[in-house]
Design an enzyme around this catalytic site. Structure first.
Site, PDB file in Angstrom:
ATOM      1  N   GLY A  24    -122.540  68.482  15.127  1.00  0.00           N
ATOM      2  CA  GLY A  24    -123.451  69.347  15.887  1.00  0.00           C
ATOM      3  C   GLY A  24    -122.771  70.605  16.373  1.00  0.00           C
ATOM      4  CD  GLU A  75    -125.852  69.787  12.425  1.00  0.00           C
ATOM      5  OE1 GLU A  75    -125.614  69.058  13.418  1.00  0.00           O
ATOM      6  OE2 GLU A  75    -126.645  69.459  11.532  1.00  0.00           O
ATOM      7  CB  ALA A 118    -124.540  65.103  18.598  1.00  0.00           C
ATOM      8  CD  GLU A 131    -122.759  65.705  11.230  1.00  0.00           C
ATOM      9  OE1 GLU A 131    -121.937  65.946  10.345  1.00  0.00           O
ATOM     10  OE2 GLU A 131    -123.232  66.591  11.973  1.00  0.00           O
TER      11      GLU A 131
END
Ligand code: T1G
Length: 688
Positions: free
Chosen positions: A102, A105, A63, A125
C-alpha cells in the site's frame, strides 16, 4: 493535525509527513488524518505542490496487516489514492527505505515519485496470499509496462531505486536530503506549469502490450504457483489492466482482493508473517548482547563450509579451521566454487565474490580461534568427537566467546556439561545448504546464559536467517517431527503404496517434493548411518543402501536417475524388492489412498508437534510452523503443520490417529493430550 500525520510548509510547497513507527504502516489512525491533510492542501490556493514523505527509517511499508480480517474503517487506501490522484497541483512521493504494498500504491497515486538512492520499491502482497488491493496491479503497468509489472507483482520481490528509475516507476533518484530535493523538484514542476497527468491516464504504451507474450510469461509463472491462488490472481489483475478500462480493472482488482483476503491461504501466509517475527522474540527484554566481530567455524565440510559462507555473506570475518591443509584447501575450494556459481548465475558480482572470499582466514591451528567471539563446530556427528572439540575450545576460546554446536541430534546439555563454561554453550542447527536455507534452530541448553541466547538470535537476523529458539531433545523440533512423519513410510510401501504414489500425495498437498525423492536427493546413506548408530532398521531403505543405491549421487535410489538426470524414474527393481520384502513378512499388497498416506504421515507430524509443545521444547505453536515452512518446505498456503491442523480439523485428526493407533498399536499414533485439547478448544494454548 495528528501525532501520525503532520504538514510542514516550505514556501508554496506543502510537505505531508507520515510518522507511524516502526514502518509507517497505513493504519486507520494514519489514513484518517492523511485524507484530511490532502483535502485541505488540495483546496489551499497558496499551495503549489504537495510532497508526501515519511519520518523514521522507511516510507510507508504497506497497509496495516493487523487490520485484515476486521471491518474496514473508512477512508480506506483506495479512497485516499483516488482523492490524491484527482488533485490537479503536482503531487510528489519522497521515498526512502522500502515503499512496499500500500505504500507504493500511495506513491502511485502521486504524479511523481522521487527516491533515495538506497530505497527499494515493491508489491509483496503475493507473499501474504494477496494481490495489491490499492490499485497497484492497474497503475504499475501504466508506468513500467505489463510484463515488468507482472514480474514485480507475482514475485513480490522489491526493486532498487535505480532499477525503478530506469523502468519509469521513479522520476528522479537523489542522494542526501531527500525531502529538500523533493520540495525543489515539486517547486520546479509547479513553476513549469501543468497539466500533470495522473498515472491512471498514462496508458498509451499499455495498449500496445503484446498479449501473447504477456500470457506466455504469465503461464510460466503460474507453473511455479504450486496451488497458491494469489500469484494467479495477480497475473489476471495485471492482464485486466491491459484489456479493461481503468475503472473496470480497478473494480476487478478489488473483487479479487476481497476474495483472497478471506481465503485460508492468505490467513495462513499472514499467520506466518507474524509467526516468523514472534519466533525471534525472547521472554527477557533489553538484554545486553555480547559483541560478535569475528566468527570461527570448525570443519570445512558441506555443513561447515555452508555455515562459514552464511556468516561471510552476512559481513562477518570467518576463521575456518580444519584438521589438515588438504581438508582445509578442499573446503575453501568448494566455497570459492559456490561463489563462482553465483557469479555465473548473475546473483553475485565478481567484486562481491572477492569481498566475500576476503572474509575468510583458513587455519589448522586451534590457537587461531582465540580472537573469535562465536565459534561454531560442524564436525562429525559423534558425541566423543564433539566433546574432544569442545575440550580443545576450552583451552583457546576467549572468555565470553559463545561456543556453538551444529549437531542435528546430539544432547547439547551433555556437550555443555563436558565444559567448564556451559553458560557459553548452545546449538546453532543450520539446514543444508547452510548458506541458502533460511531456518536456524537455536538450541538453548539448560545452562545457556540468556545474553548468549539473545546474542545469537540477533545475529541470526543479521545474517538473514529465520531463527527459532528450541529446547534440547533428540532432533530438537524439525528432525524430531520429521522422524514422526516418516515413521510409516516403509509400512506404506510394504502394504502396497509405491514411492511415486506417496511422493505424489505429498506434491499434491503442496510439498516441493515427496519423502522418497527427497531421500534420493539428500542421500539415503545419511539415514542409513543414523539408523545403524541407533540400532534401528528400515528393511527397504537398508537393502537399497546395501546395494549401493544411495540416490541421485549413485544414479539409483528409490528411483532411477538415468545418465545423470535429476528426474526420478520409477524402477521395476525397487518395485520387485518391495514385493519380495512384503511377501517375506506375509503382507498382502492392497490399494492405498492418498488420504491414508496423509493420515499416516502428516497427522503423526502434527501429533509430534503437540508433544513438543507439551514438553516446552518449542515455546509457541507458531514456532513449529516457522520451523517447518522455512526448514522443510511445508506449503506456505497451509501455514505450517499446526496452523494447518486447525484448517484440517483437529477433531478429525484425533479420530484418525485413534483409528490407526487401534489398528497398528504404534506409539506414533497415540494422541498427545494437547492435541486432544486443541480439538476441544480450537487453541494450542495449554491453558485457554
Ligand atoms: N503491517 C503491520 N505491521 C507490520 C507491517 C505491516 N505492513 N510490516 C511490518 N510490521 C511490523 C512487524 O510485525 C514488526 O512488528 C515490526 O513492524 C518491524 O517489522 C492494500 C494489502 C518493512 C521490510 O508486506 O516486509 O499493503 O515484531 O521486524 O526486518 O495493497 O517489516 O516489532 O511487533 O519485519 O526491518 C504489504 C511487510 C502489506 C511489508 C521491515 N507490505 N513488512 O523489515 O522489520 S499488505 C508488506 C516487511 C498491503 C495493499 C496491501 C518488513 C519491512 P514487531 P520487521 P524489518
Amino acid at each position: 493535525m495528528s501525532d501520525f500525520v503532520k504538514v510542514n510548509r516550505d514556501g508554496d510547497v506543502a510537505v505531508v509527513i507520515i510518522d507511524n513507527p516502526p514502518v509507517n504502516a497505513l493504519s486507520f489512525h494514519v489514513r484518517e488524518p492523511l485524507m484530511q491533510a490532502l483535502v485541505e492542501l488540495r483546496d489551499d490556493s497558496s499551495v503549489a505542490a504537495i510532497v508526501i514523505a515519511c519520518a523514521g527509517r522507511t516510507f510507508v511499508a504497506g497497509a496495516d496487516i493487523t487490520e485484515f480480517g476486521k471491518p474496514v474503517q473508512q477512508p480506506d487506501l483506495r479512497a485516499i489514492v483516488a482523492t490524491l490522484e484527482a488533485i490537479a497541483k503536482p503531487t510528489i512521493a519522497a521515498i526512502h527505505g522500502t515503499a512496499l504494498g500500500g505504500g507504493l500504491e500511495l506513491a502511485l497515486g502521486c504524479h511523481f515519485r522521487v527516491a533515495d538512492a538506497d530505497a527499494k520499491l515493491g508489491l509483496p502482497e503475493v507473499k501474504l496470499g494477496l494481490l495489491p488491493g490499492g490499485g497497484g496491479t492497474v497503475r504499475l503497468p501504466r508506468l513500467v509496462g505489463a510484463v515488468k509489472a507482472l514480474g514485480v507483482i507475482v514475485s513480490g520481490v522489491p526493486i532498487a531505486a535505480t532499477e525503478a528509475h530506469a523502468a519509469g516507476l521513479v522520476d528522479a533518484v537523489f542522494e542526501g536530503d531527500l525531502t529538500a530535493h523533493a520540495v525543489n523538484f515539486g517547486r520546479e514542476i509547479a513553476r513549469k506549469g501543468g497539466p500533470f497527468t495522473p498515472v491512471r491516464d498514462r496508458d498509451d504504451d499499455l495498449r500496445q502490450t503484446d498479449l501473447a507474450a504477456f500470457d506466455a510469461t504469465a503461464a510460466d509463472l503460474a507453473k511455479k504457483a504450486r496451488g497458491l491462488e494469489a500469484p494467479i490472481a495477480c497475473a489476471l489483475s495485471v492482464r485486466n489492466a491491459v484489456t479493461l478500462p481503468f475503472d473496470a480493472a480497478l473494480a476487478a482488482e478489488r473483487a479479487l482482493f476481497v476474495k483472497l483476503v478471506a481465503s485460508d491461504q492468505s490467513r495462513a501466509q499472514r499467520h506466518l508473517f507474524f509467526a516468523e517475527r514472534e519466533a525471534a522474540k525472547l521472554p527477557a527484554k533489553d538484554i545486553v548482547k555480547r559483541r560478535i566481530s569475528r566468527v570461527g567455524v570448525i570443519g570445512a565440510g558441506t555443513m561447515g563450509g555452508g555455515i562459514a559462507m552464511a556468516f561471510a555473506n552476512g559481513g562477518y570475518p570467518v576463521t575456518l579451521l580444519e584438521t589438515n591443509r588438504e581438508a582445509l584447501q578442499r573446503g575453501l575450494g568448494t566455497i570459492d566454487k559456490n561463489y563462482a556459481v553465483s557469479v555465473s548465475r548473475g546473483s553475485l558480482t565478481e567484486d562481491a565474490k572477492r569481498q566475500r572470499l576476503a572474509q575468510f582466514k583458513g587455519s589448522t591451528d586451534y590457537a587461531d580461534l582465540a580472537d573469535c567471539d562465536l565459534i561454531v563446530e560442524a564436525v562429525f556427528e559423534d558425541m566423543a568427537v564433539k566433546k574432544e572439540v569442545f575440550g580443545r575450545l576450552e583451552a583457546v576460546a576467549r572468555p565470553g566467546a559463545i561456543l556453538a554446536t551444529n549437531t542435528s541430534y546430539l544432547d547439547i546439555n551433555e556437550i555443555a556439561g563436558s565444559t567448564s563454561r556451559p553458560q557459553d554453550v548452545l546449538g546453532l542447527h543450520f539446514f543444508s545448504p547452510a548458506n541458502v536455507m533460511k531456518l536456524l534452530e537455536i538450541v538453548r541448553a539448560d545452562k545457556t546464559a540468556p545474553d548468549a541466547l539473545a546474542t545469537v538470535v540477533d545475529l541470526a537476523r543479521r545474517i538473514g536467517k529465520v531463527a527459532v529458539v528450541v529446547g534440547v531433545c533428540h532432533g530438537f523440533v524439525g528432525n524430531r517431527m520429521l522422524a514422526a512423519r516418516g515413521s510409516e513410510s516403509e509400512a506404506l510401501l510394504l502394504e502396497g503404496a509405491t514411492p511415486r504414489q506417496i511422493d505424489q500425495a505429498f506434491t499434491d498437498f503442496g510439498w516441493p517434493m515427496g519423502p522418497f525423492q527427497m531421500g534420493d536427493l539428500a542421500g539415503l546413506d545419511i539415514g542409513w548411518r543414523n539408523r545403524k548408530a541407533r540400532g534401528q532398521t528400515a528393511v527397504i531403505a537398508d537393502t537399497l543402501c546395501e546395494q549401493g543405491r544411495f540416490g541421485q549421487k549413485t544414479g539409483k535410489g528409490f528411483y532411477l536417475y538415468e545418465n545423470g538426470s535429476r528426474t526420478p524414474v520409477p524402477d521395476p527393481e525397487v518395485k520387485a524388492l518391495i514385493r519380495d520384502k512384503a511377501s517375506e513378512k506375509g503382507i498382502a499388497p492392497r490399494a492405498i489412498s492418498a488420504e491414508e498416506i496423509i493420515e499416516r504421515t502428516l497427522y503423526p507430524l502434527i501429533n509430534e508437534g503437540a508433544k513438543i509443545l507439551e514438553e516446552g521444547i518449542a515455546a509457541r505453536a507458531s514456532d513449529i510452523d516457522v520451523v517447518w515452512v522455512n526448514g522443510y518446505g511445508f506449503p506456505v498456503g497451509k501455514g505450517g503443520p499446526l496452523f494447518w491442523a486447525g484448517l484440517e480439523g483437529a477433531a478429525r485428526i484425533v479420530e484418525r490417529l485413534d483409528h490407526w493407533h487401534q489398528r497398528t498399536g504404534k506409539d506414533v499414533f497415540r494422541v498427545a493430550p494437547l492435541l486432544e485439547r486443541m480439538a476441544e478448544t480450537g487453541s494450542w494454548e495449554a491453558e485457554a
